[in-house]
Design a protein around this motif. Structure first.
Motif, PDB file in Angstrom:
ATOM      1  N   TYR A   1       0.830  -1.198   0.000  1.00  0.00           N
ATOM      2  CA  TYR A   1       0.000   0.000   0.000  1.00  0.00           C
ATOM      3  C   TYR A   1       0.872   1.259   0.000  1.00  0.00           C
ATOM      4  O   TYR A   1       0.614   2.211  -0.729  1.00  0.00           O
TER       5      TYR A   1
ATOM      6  N   LYS B   1       0.763   4.001  -2.865  1.00  0.00           N
ATOM      7  CA  LYS B   1       0.352   5.347  -2.441  1.00  0.00           C
ATOM      8  C   LYS B   1       1.436   6.365  -2.791  1.00  0.00           C
ATOM      9  O   LYS B   1       1.135   7.470  -3.260  1.00  0.00           O
TER      10      LYS B   1
ATOM     11  N   GLU C   1      -5.834  -0.098   2.678  1.00  0.00           N
ATOM     12  CA  GLU C   1      -4.970  -1.226   3.012  1.00  0.00           C
ATOM     13  C   GLU C   1      -5.711  -2.170   3.960  1.00  0.00           C
ATOM     14  O   GLU C   1      -6.523  -1.752   4.766  1.00  0.00           O
TER      15      GLU C   1
END
Length: 106
Positions: A86, A90, A103
């Motif tokens: 994640y 991101k 997540e």
């Protein structure tokens, strides 16, 4: 690296397993493309629940899948993303170009 697929009503779910790094990214992209070409889905879900590690090669896998789905006027969704993957996604701003579920675990 392992790729498991499920199809239901023009939705293709691909469960990615193992590590996504430069050693397996090309093979993973080819496997995903083959599944998309066979099933021609309107929605493709990349499920990261079984991913233990991902480096920037995972971003390439996502972008490759997104481009392929756009040729079909389809939608890509990322789900069940472990914390480490994640953070990589991101940091790359992937949530700005495709649906990314929160997540799933720490």
């Amino acid at each position: 690296m392992k790729l498991t697929s499920y199809v239901q009503e023009r939705q293709l779910t691909l469960v990615l397993t193992g590590e996504i790094d430069h050693h397996c990214a090309r093979e993973m992209m080819q496997g995903i493309s083959e599944k998309i070409d066979i099933y021609m889905p309107l929605r493709c879900i990349l499920d990261f629940s079984e991913v233990r590690f991902m480096d920037s090669s995972g971003i390439a896998v996502v972008l490759h899948t997104l481009r392929h789905m756009k040729t079909l006027d389809g939608k890509l969704i990322l789900q069940n993303i472990p914390a480490q993957a994640y953070k990589v996604l991101k940091a790359a701003g992937i949530e700005k170009i495709t649906d990314m579920k929160e997540e799933c675990r720490q």
